[in-house]
Motif scaffolding. Structure first.
Motif, PDB file in Angstrom:
ATOM      1  N   PRO A  86       0.817  -1.219   0.000  1.00  0.00           N
ATOM      2  CA  PRO A  86       0.000   0.000   0.000  1.00  0.00           C
ATOM      3  C   PRO A  86       0.847   1.263   0.000  1.00  0.00           C
ATOM      4  O   PRO A  86       2.001   1.261   0.427  1.00  0.00           O
ATOM      5  CB  PRO A  86      -0.797  -0.118   1.303  1.00  0.00           C
ATOM      6  N   ALA A  87       0.254   2.337  -0.485  1.00  0.00           N
ATOM      7  CA  ALA A  87       0.914   3.641  -0.447  1.00  0.00           C
ATOM      8  C   ALA A  87       0.735   4.254   0.934  1.00  0.00           C
ATOM      9  O   ALA A  87      -0.262   4.023   1.612  1.00  0.00           O
ATOM     10  CB  ALA A  87       0.318   4.559  -1.508  1.00  0.00           C
ATOM     11  N   GLY A  88       1.718   5.054   1.339  1.00  0.00           N
ATOM     12  CA  GLY A  88       1.609   5.750   2.610  1.00  0.00           C
ATOM     13  C   GLY A  88       1.174   7.185   2.391  1.00  0.00           C
ATOM     14  O   GLY A  88       1.525   7.793   1.369  1.00  0.00           O
ATOM     15  N   PRO A  89       0.415   7.771   3.313  1.00  0.00           N
ATOM     16  CA  PRO A  89       0.076   9.202   3.177  1.00  0.00           C
ATOM     17  C   PRO A  89       1.354  10.032   3.144  1.00  0.00           C
ATOM     18  O   PRO A  89       2.335   9.705   3.820  1.00  0.00           O
ATOM     19  CB  PRO A  89      -0.760   9.485   4.426  1.00  0.00           C
ATOM     20  N   LYS A  96       9.450   9.272   0.480  1.00  0.00           N
ATOM     21  CA  LYS A  96       9.026  10.406  -0.343  1.00  0.00           C
ATOM     22  C   LYS A  96       9.561  11.717   0.236  1.00  0.00           C
ATOM     23  O   LYS A  96      10.013  12.595  -0.512  1.00  0.00           O
ATOM     24  CB  LYS A  96       7.500  10.461  -0.459  1.00  0.00           C
ATOM     25  N   ILE A  97       9.530  11.847   1.561  1.00  0.00           N
ATOM     26  CA  ILE A  97      10.084  13.033   2.211  1.00  0.00           C
ATOM     27  C   ILE A  97      11.558  13.174   1.848  1.00  0.00           C
ATOM     28  O   ILE A  97      12.041  14.270   1.502  1.00  0.00           O
ATOM     29  CB  ILE A  97       9.899  12.947   3.736  1.00  0.00           C
ATOM     30  N   SER A  98      12.295  12.069   1.892  1.00  0.00           N
ATOM     31  CA  SER A  98      13.716  12.101   1.553  1.00  0.00           C
ATOM     32  C   SER A  98      13.936  12.466   0.091  1.00  0.00           C
ATOM     33  O   SER A  98      14.782  13.313  -0.235  1.00  0.00           O
ATOM     34  CB  SER A  98      14.358  10.744   1.858  1.00  0.00           C
ATOM     35  N   ASP A 115       7.301   7.506  -7.139  1.00  0.00           N
ATOM     36  CA  ASP A 115       6.850   6.693  -6.014  1.00  0.00           C
ATOM     37  C   ASP A 115       6.066   5.529  -6.610  1.00  0.00           C
ATOM     38  O   ASP A 115       4.949   5.705  -7.113  1.00  0.00           O
ATOM     39  CB  ASP A 115       5.973   7.537  -5.080  1.00  0.00           C
ATOM     40  N   VAL A 116       6.642   4.337  -6.565  1.00  0.00           N
ATOM     41  CA  VAL A 116       6.071   3.192  -7.275  1.00  0.00           C
ATOM     42  C   VAL A 116       4.680   2.840  -6.754  1.00  0.00           C
ATOM     43  O   VAL A 116       3.812   2.400  -7.515  1.00  0.00           O
ATOM     44  CB  VAL A 116       7.020   1.985  -7.178  1.00  0.00           C
ATOM     45  N   THR A 117       4.423   3.049  -5.469  1.00  0.00           N
ATOM     46  CA  THR A 117       3.109   2.711  -4.941  1.00  0.00           C
ATOM     47  C   THR A 117       2.011   3.596  -5.517  1.00  0.00           C
ATOM     48  O   THR A 117       0.840   3.220  -5.538  1.00  0.00           O
ATOM     49  CB  THR A 117       3.084   2.828  -3.402  1.00  0.00           C
ATOM     50  N   LEU A 118       2.388   4.777  -6.000  1.00  0.00           N
ATOM     51  CA  LEU A 118       1.411   5.712  -6.565  1.00  0.00           C
ATOM     52  C   LEU A 118       1.510   5.827  -8.088  1.00  0.00           C
ATOM     53  O   LEU A 118       0.549   6.242  -8.740  1.00  0.00           O
ATOM     54  CB  LEU A 118       1.606   7.105  -5.953  1.00  0.00           C
TER      55      LEU A 118
END
Length: 292
Positions: A86-89, A96-98, A115-118
């Motif tokens: 799953p993708a994280g918020p 993603k922050i990094s 971001d592969v999850t999105l």
């Protein structure tokens, strides 16, 4: 066997080894990388959490590239590459922050970050495009910093587009048997599956594991001992200080940026990096930092 025949075989082997070494002599070629590092829990897998070392390793890798002024050589940078996880918020998506931070601070092209999850399909298409354009004169170096399923899907796409011969000019660098062989789903694939799929066309090199948490001053994983990295914390460049904070984000409290050792090997030629060597390499900072 006659004496001269034995000598000839030895000479041929030495020449072959030297040529193989020369093939891996990086000359400002294109680079692609795919990290895992998912921070959202994957409850369908035996180990729900991702691999938090990449939260700092992605930044350290970007720092190595930026210090050498090679940002334009990064043509694909995917992350969170656990397929079907799953993708994280965004506020809790540590990798993603990094990655957003290193794009902004060190002038990377945001269009090559995924971001592969999105963005699974665009990420696969982008990597397949970069693989597909590879030639002897324009090879692609791929840093294998995540599990193999994502790369398998990209290679599958390359083959479906009729570009299988381009894989002869892709050079994959690895240091982790786990990344090569672990599957988060039974129907996922390993590095060996990729090579079988493409007829062993991809050139492969595996350097030694870049972790040695029993010896803080050796390689890129110092266990719970952050003291060997305090030079980042105390650096005059605020973006190097930020790199230290991203290392601290590790959910297990480990000082681990081990995957960046592959970048250090490829671009510096050393598979035995240390905190002290990294400090000397970074020096006064990264000249093209944005100053955030």
């Amino acid at each position: 066997m006659p004496k001269y025949a034995s000598l000839l075989i030895i000479v041929v082997l030495l020449i072959s080894a030297d040529l193989h070494s020369q093939e891996w002599n990086y000359r400002n070629n294109r680079i692609a990388v795919s990290f895992d590092g998912n921070s959202a829990a994957d409850d369908a897998y035996k180990w729900p959490t991702g691999d938090p070392d990449d939260w700092g390793a992605a930044v350290a890798s970007g720092a190595i590239v930026a210090k050498l002024g090679l940002q334009d050589k990064i043509v694909h940078f995917s992350y969170n590459n656990f397929i079907d996880a799953p993708a994280g918020p965004d506020a809790e998506n540590e990798l993603k922050i990094s990655c957003d931070g290193l794009v902004e601070r060190w002038n990377f092209d945001p269009k090559v970050f995924f971001d592969v999850t999105l963005e699974l399909k665009p990420a696969i298409q982008n990597l397949a495009k970069e693989i597909g354009k590879s030639t002897k004169e324009d090879p692609l170096f791929f840093i294998h910093a995540g599990l193999s399923e994502f790369l398998y899907l990209a290679v599958e796409e390359v083959i479906s587009q009729g570009n299988i011969e381009a894989l002869n000019h892709v050079y994959l660098l690895s240091h982790s048997g786990f990344n090569e062989n672990e599957k988060r789903r039974e129907y996922h694939h390993t590095w060996n599956d990729i090579q079988e799929l493409c007829g062993n066309r991809i050139n492969y090199r595996k350097i030694k594991d870049q972790n040695n948490k029993t010896a803080p001053h050796d390689l890129w994983h110092s266990g719970k001992d952050f003291s060997v990295w305090y030079w980042m914390r105390d650096h005059k460049d605020p973006n190097i200080q930020w790199m230290y904070k991203r290392m601290q984000a590790h959910s297990g409290g480990d000082a681990d940026i081990s995957d960046c050792g592959m970048f250090y090997y490829l671009l510096v030629g050393d598979d035995n990096g240390t905190p002290e060597k990294f400090k000397a390499f970074i020096g006064e900072g990264i000249p093209n930092s944005s100053g955030l």
